[in-house]
Design an enzyme around this catalytic site. Structure first.
Site, PDB file in Angstrom:
ATOM      1  N   ASP A 145       0.798  -0.912  -0.412  1.00 46.33           N
ATOM      2  CA  ASP A 145      -0.279   0.134  -0.233  1.00 46.33           C
ATOM      3  C   ASP A 145       0.577   1.225  -0.024  1.00 46.33           C
ATOM      4  OD1 ASP A 145      -2.557  -2.100   0.559  1.00 46.33           O
ATOM      5  OD2 ASP A 145      -2.001  -1.012   2.266  1.00 46.33           O
TER       6      ASP A 145
HETATM    7  N1  URA Z   1      -1.374  -6.159   3.748  1.00 45.66           N
HETATM    8  C1  URA Z   1      -1.974  -4.986   4.191  1.00 45.66           C
HETATM    9  O1  URA Z   1      -2.904  -4.557   4.560  1.00 45.66           O
HETATM   10  N2  URA Z   1      -0.999  -3.551   3.280  1.00 45.66           N
HETATM   11  C2  URA Z   1       0.138  -4.308   2.467  1.00 45.66           C
HETATM   12  O2  URA Z   1       0.549  -3.078   1.686  1.00 45.66           O
HETATM   13  C3  URA Z   1       0.638  -5.675   2.391  1.00 45.66           C
HETATM   14  C4  URA Z   1       0.053  -6.898   3.407  1.00 45.66           C
END
Ligand code: URA
Length: 236
Positions: free
Chosen positions: A103
């Site tokens: 993310d």
């Molecule tokens: N899980 C998440 O919630 N975000 C990420 O970036 C990776 C795994």
């Protein structure tokens, strides 16, 4: 492969730039001075030099980045800055892409490559490569959460996660630091699993993929090439 294509692929400039290099008489194949852009070359049997420097042909590149917060794991984006913009332009001709996604606000270990098979080996759900995350959580993660994660939790869309290993590294009643090992990579999976047990991820960092740990010498935004043995360990 044609010498002009090879040199352009290797970052010696556009085909036009390479033509100029050839005209300058600085390119040799073995001992032969080469000016013809169409000259075929085989790097397995012939040695190419530019101004005396040997050209090592590498079809694939593998980078480890310590992804900073605030950039998206994509090759291009109309609005946001991407991880690719953090890479030196000398890598541009390799057309790197991120292996999986983190993310925008997640930090830590991100691999970049131009090797589709490597990407597949790490990301295919059938390969079950573990990904390890450290998260700061608003709320107290409990022994019951450890059990629930080990059994699989139902997310808000009805999906039940595969067994995951949750370790509570510290907690003080209001906040917790956890280490979570997942063998799958659903969208926002860590955040959604923590939400499924009634708590909220405030900060998330990926620290490991399979046997490969994030190199702590890398500051956020920095990257380095993987060693041959790191690449081998990841794909075997
Ligand atoms: N899980 C998440 O919630 N975000 C990420 O970036 C990776 C795994």
């Amino acid at each position: 492969m044609r010498i002009d294509k090879l040199l352009a692929n290797m970052g010696y400039g556009s085909r036009k730039d390479v033509k100029i290099l050839l005209k300058q008489g600085v390119v040799r194949i073995d001992d032969e001075l080469v000016k013809d852009a169409k000259r075929q070359v085989n790097l397995e049997t012939e040695r190419v030099t530019v101004q005396g420097e040997v050209v090592e042909y590498r079809p694939f590149v593998y980078l480890m980045m310590n992804k900073p917060s605030g950039v998206v794991s994509a090759t291009e984006d109309k609005v946001e800055s991407t991880v690719i913009e953090l890479i030196d332009p000398s890598y541009a001709h390799y057309e790197l892409f991120p292996v999986g996604r983190l993310d925008k606000d997640t930090t830590g270990l991100l691999l970049l490559t131009n090797d589709g098979a490597f990407n597949h080996a790490l990301m295919s759900p059938r390969k079950h490569v573990d990904k390890v995350y450290i998260a700061e959580v608003d709320g107290e993660m409990t022994v019951d959460d450890v059990r629930r994660f080990a059994e699989g939790v139902e997310l808000e869309d009805g999906y039940t996660t595969k067994p995951a290993r949750l370790e509570v590294l510290s907690r003080d009643g209001r906040r917790s630091t956890i280490r979570l090992t997942l063998s799958e990579g659903k969208y926002h999976q860590v955040k959604r699993m923590v939400a499924a047990v009634g708590k909220h991820v405030e900060q998330l960092e990926r620290v490991q993929i399979g046997p490969l740990e994030l190199d702590r010498a890398l500051a956020p935004g920095e990257y380095r090439e993987l060693t041959d043995s790191e690449v081998d360990q990841l794909i075997t």
